[in-house]
Design a protein around this motif. Structure first.
Motif, PDB file in Angstrom:
ATOM      1  N   ALA A 102       0.759  -1.025   0.047  1.00  0.00           N
ATOM      2  CA  ALA A 102      -0.035   0.074   0.058  1.00  0.00           C
ATOM      3  C   ALA A 102       0.679   1.419  -0.032  1.00  0.00           C
ATOM      4  N   ASP A 103       2.135   1.288   0.077  1.00  0.00           N
ATOM      5  CA  ASP A 103       3.069   2.406   0.100  1.00  0.00           C
ATOM      6  C   ASP A 103       3.975   2.437  -1.132  1.00  0.00           C
ATOM      7  N   THR A 104       3.076   1.804  -2.335  1.00  0.00           N
ATOM      8  CA  THR A 104       3.684   2.026  -3.553  1.00  0.00           C
ATOM      9  C   THR A 104       2.965   2.928  -4.228  1.00  0.00           C
ATOM     10  N   LEU A 105       3.440   3.388  -5.370  1.00  0.00           N
ATOM     11  CA  LEU A 105       2.813   4.357  -6.278  1.00  0.00           C
ATOM     12  C   LEU A 105       3.332   4.025  -7.738  1.00  0.00           C
ATOM     13  N   VAL A 106       2.242   3.888  -8.543  1.00  0.00           N
ATOM     14  CA  VAL A 106       2.394   3.591  -9.939  1.00  0.00           C
ATOM     15  C   VAL A 106       2.714   4.583 -10.752  1.00  0.00           C
ATOM     16  N   LEU A 107       3.830   4.725 -11.790  1.00  0.00           N
ATOM     17  CA  LEU A 107       4.243   5.863 -12.526  1.00  0.00           C
ATOM     18  C   LEU A 107       3.765   5.928 -13.867  1.00  0.00           C
ATOM     19  N   GLU A 108       3.742   4.355 -14.345  1.00  0.00           N
ATOM     20  CA  GLU A 108       3.165   4.322 -15.775  1.00  0.00           C
ATOM     21  C   GLU A 108       2.587   2.946 -15.816  1.00  0.00           C
ATOM     22  N   ASN A 109       2.212   2.575 -17.054  1.00  0.00           N
ATOM     23  CA  ASN A 109       1.689   1.323 -17.304  1.00  0.00           C
ATOM     24  C   ASN A 109       2.883  -0.044 -16.948  1.00  0.00           C
ATOM     25  N   ILE A 110       2.257  -1.005 -16.081  1.00  0.00           N
ATOM     26  CA  ILE A 110       3.206  -2.093 -15.852  1.00  0.00           C
ATOM     27  C   ILE A 110       2.738  -3.349 -16.069  1.00  0.00           C
ATOM     28  N   ASP A 111       1.479  -3.492 -17.121  1.00  0.00           N
ATOM     29  CA  ASP A 111       0.888  -4.859 -17.112  1.00  0.00           C
ATOM     30  C   ASP A 111       1.725  -5.622 -17.855  1.00  0.00           C
ATOM     31  N   ASP A 112       3.004  -5.402 -18.368  1.00  0.00           N
ATOM     32  CA  ASP A 112       4.051  -6.354 -18.697  1.00  0.00           C
ATOM     33  C   ASP A 112       4.465  -7.295 -17.598  1.00  0.00           C
ATOM     34  N   LEU A 113       4.224  -6.858 -16.461  1.00  0.00           N
ATOM     35  CA  LEU A 113       4.623  -7.852 -15.351  1.00  0.00           C
ATOM     36  C   LEU A 113       3.805  -9.213 -15.290  1.00  0.00           C
ATOM     37  N   PHE A 114       2.904  -9.273 -15.861  1.00  0.00           N
ATOM     38  CA  PHE A 114       1.751 -10.176 -16.038  1.00  0.00           C
ATOM     39  C   PHE A 114       2.163 -11.519 -17.100  1.00  0.00           C
ATOM     40  N   GLU A 115       3.390 -10.904 -17.618  1.00  0.00           N
ATOM     41  CA  GLU A 115       4.122 -11.839 -18.508  1.00  0.00           C
ATOM     42  C   GLU A 115       5.284 -12.529 -17.683  1.00  0.00           C
ATOM     43  N   ARG A 116       5.614 -12.265 -16.605  1.00  0.00           N
ATOM     44  CA  ARG A 116       6.484 -12.990 -15.811  1.00  0.00           C
ATOM     45  C   ARG A 116       5.819 -14.173 -15.074  1.00  0.00           C
ATOM     46  N   GLU A 117       6.883 -15.044 -14.269  1.00  0.00           N
ATOM     47  CA  GLU A 117       6.372 -16.131 -13.831  1.00  0.00           C
ATOM     48  C   GLU A 117       6.362 -15.801 -12.218  1.00  0.00           C
ATOM     49  N   GLU A 118       5.630 -16.556 -11.364  1.00  0.00           N
ATOM     50  CA  GLU A 118       5.824 -16.742  -9.873  1.00  0.00           C
ATOM     51  C   GLU A 118       7.325 -17.424  -9.528  1.00  0.00           C
ATOM     52  N   LEU A 119       7.974 -16.787  -8.645  1.00  0.00           N
ATOM     53  CA  LEU A 119       7.882 -15.335  -7.884  1.00  0.00           C
ATOM     54  C   LEU A 119       8.932 -14.569  -8.564  1.00  0.00           C
ATOM     55  N   SER A 120       8.322 -13.634  -9.161  1.00  0.00           N
ATOM     56  CA  SER A 120       9.002 -12.623  -9.855  1.00  0.00           C
ATOM     57  C   SER A 120       9.152 -11.258  -9.071  1.00  0.00           C
ATOM     58  N   ALA A 121      10.222 -10.804  -8.457  1.00  0.00           N
ATOM     59  CA  ALA A 121      10.189  -9.625  -7.821  1.00  0.00           C
ATOM     60  C   ALA A 121      11.740  -9.100  -7.833  1.00  0.00           C
ATOM     61  N   ALA A 122      11.887  -7.599  -7.373  1.00  0.00           N
ATOM     62  CA  ALA A 122      13.067  -7.094  -7.520  1.00  0.00           C
ATOM     63  C   ALA A 122      13.919  -7.332  -6.284  1.00  0.00           C
ATOM     64  N   PRO A 123      15.412  -7.009  -6.546  1.00  0.00           N
ATOM     65  CA  PRO A 123      16.157  -7.132  -5.314  1.00  0.00           C
ATOM     66  C   PRO A 123      15.801  -6.199  -4.105  1.00  0.00           C
ATOM     67  N   ASP A 124      15.960  -6.558  -2.847  1.00  0.00           N
ATOM     68  CA  ASP A 124      15.938  -5.678  -1.764  1.00  0.00           C
ATOM     69  C   ASP A 124      17.092  -4.810  -1.695  1.00  0.00           C
ATOM     70  N   PRO A 125      16.802  -3.702  -1.637  1.00  0.00           N
ATOM     71  CA  PRO A 125      18.005  -2.782  -1.390  1.00  0.00           C
ATOM     72  C   PRO A 125      18.816  -2.988  -0.222  1.00  0.00           C
ATOM     73  N   GLY A 126      18.305  -3.663   0.721  1.00  0.00           N
ATOM     74  CA  GLY A 126      19.451  -3.785   2.166  1.00  0.00           C
ATOM     75  C   GLY A 126      20.078  -5.299   1.936  1.00  0.00           C
ATOM     76  N   TRP A 127      19.288  -6.208   1.093  1.00  0.00           N
ATOM     77  CA  TRP A 127      20.350  -7.470   1.043  1.00  0.00           C
ATOM     78  C   TRP A 127      19.888  -8.156  -0.398  1.00  0.00           C
ATOM     79  N   PRO A 128      20.743  -7.605  -1.489  1.00  0.00           N
ATOM     80  CA  PRO A 128      20.175  -7.952  -2.818  1.00  0.00           C
ATOM     81  C   PRO A 128      19.881  -9.288  -3.292  1.00  0.00           C
ATOM     82  N   ASP A 129      20.534 -10.315  -2.496  1.00  0.00           N
ATOM     83  CA  ASP A 129      20.196 -11.621  -2.877  1.00  0.00           C
ATOM     84  C   ASP A 129      18.901 -12.165  -2.362  1.00  0.00           C
TER      85      ASP A 129
END
Length: 330
Positions: A102-129
């Protein structure tokens, strides 16, 4: 596709305000279904407003890790209830979803994420692994949901919250398939302490999703609707990049505040005021300024350096380091 959805969660009215801004930003950029999970702590009046923005608002039980020891390591005791996020796997009427905090904000269309598989996510800045669980692609499944609950009961979470548990469950994320690593622009940390400044200057303009990480959220600030700027010191190391913070508040005051006022979520202070005065009064009354950070000892500062928590915008900026070196050279 009708069986795709963006999903978020609110466990109280404060986070529901964030979810409303998120929902509004999604409405501008997608035609996908928007699904809101809420707990009983969200008020009835707030639920009515959420129904104005989200296609589905579903009540779920609170799942709390009650793991005070691990939560204390992050100094975030409130994050125990984030295990409630696991309910998103019960949304089996959808074949694929994207969860967003709930503390995120979308800046442009991100529908391309639905082409990804489970579990797709971005690295955490505190521990990128580890991946950050603020934005991830998943496939609803009661079997996965039950396995996650079993893991939570038997082993718990290494951070006391959902992120530790999910990283344990999807343990091959960092090593097996690079295609499940989302670019950082899909979950850009807005907190300066986590942002390598030169990289932000080079790539920040390409951001698609901003994540307001940390204890202080956008709704914890004061906003001046006349100048359309956030009040207070928004340049210290823990504060979000001002442009994103201003964008969040602009969305809140222009699109969300009228809905909150209409349904009585925000108290009526409008007697005798013009419409534009009502907006200003509301925005000024509801938000408190962020707390000032205490000064830290040299030992604690060194520990933060060793953990990768460098204050690039403050005491550890290039200019300050250069000045310190110059004194030694002289």
């Amino acid at each position: 596709m009708a069986d795709h959805a963006f999903v978020t969660l609110a466990t109280n009215d404060s986070y529901a305000k964030g979810a409303l801004v998120l929902g509004s930003s999604l409405r501008k950029n997608t035609s996908k279904k928007l699904v809101m999970l809420i707990t009983p702590q969200v008020s009835d009046s707030m639920r009515k407003v959420l129904n104005k923005v989200y296609d589905v608002v579903r009540l779920v039980d609170v799942l709390d890790s009650e793991d005070s020891a691990h939560l204390a390591l992050m100094e975030r005791p409130e994050l125990g209830v984030t295990l409630t996020k696991l309910h998103c796997w019960t949304l089996t009427e959808y074949t694929k979803c994207v969860f967003m905090d709930a503390d995120t904000l979308v800046l442009e269309n991100i529908d391309d994420l639905f082409e990804r598989e489970e579990l797709s996510a971005a690295p955490d800045p505190g521990w990128p692994d580890c991946f950050n669980s603020g934005v991830f692609v998943f496939q609803p499944s009661l079997d996965t949901y039950n396995q996650l609950l079993q893991l939570a009961r038997e082993k718990g979470s290494f951070d006391g919250g959902d992120q530790g548990l999910l990283n344990t469950f999807f343990s091959t994320w960092s090593t097996k398939d690079i295609h499940k690593h989302l670019p950082f622009i899909y979950n850009l940390s807005s907190v300066s302490i986590y942002s390598y400044v030169p990289a932000f200057k080079a790539f920040g303009a390409s951001a698609k999703v901003v994540h307001f990480l940390g204890k202080v959220k956008p709704w914890n600030y004061t906003y001046d609707s006349k100048t359309r700027t956030v009040k207070g010191d928004v340049h210290d190391q823990t504060v979000t990049h001002p442009e994103f913070l201003n964008l969040w508040w602009d969305t809140y005051t222009s699109r969300i505040l009228p809905l909150l006022t209409e349904h009585g979520v925000v108290k009526d202070v409008s007697t005798g005021l013009k419409a534009e005065e009502v907006t200003e009064a509301m925005s000024q009354m509801s938000i408190a300024a962020p707390p000032l950070l205490p000064s830290i000892s040299s030992e604690e500062r060194r520990e933060r350096w060793e953990q990768g928590q460098v204050d690039y915008m403050g005491a550890d900026s290039y200019e300050n380091i250069k000045k310190k070196l110059d004194t030694y050279l002289q």
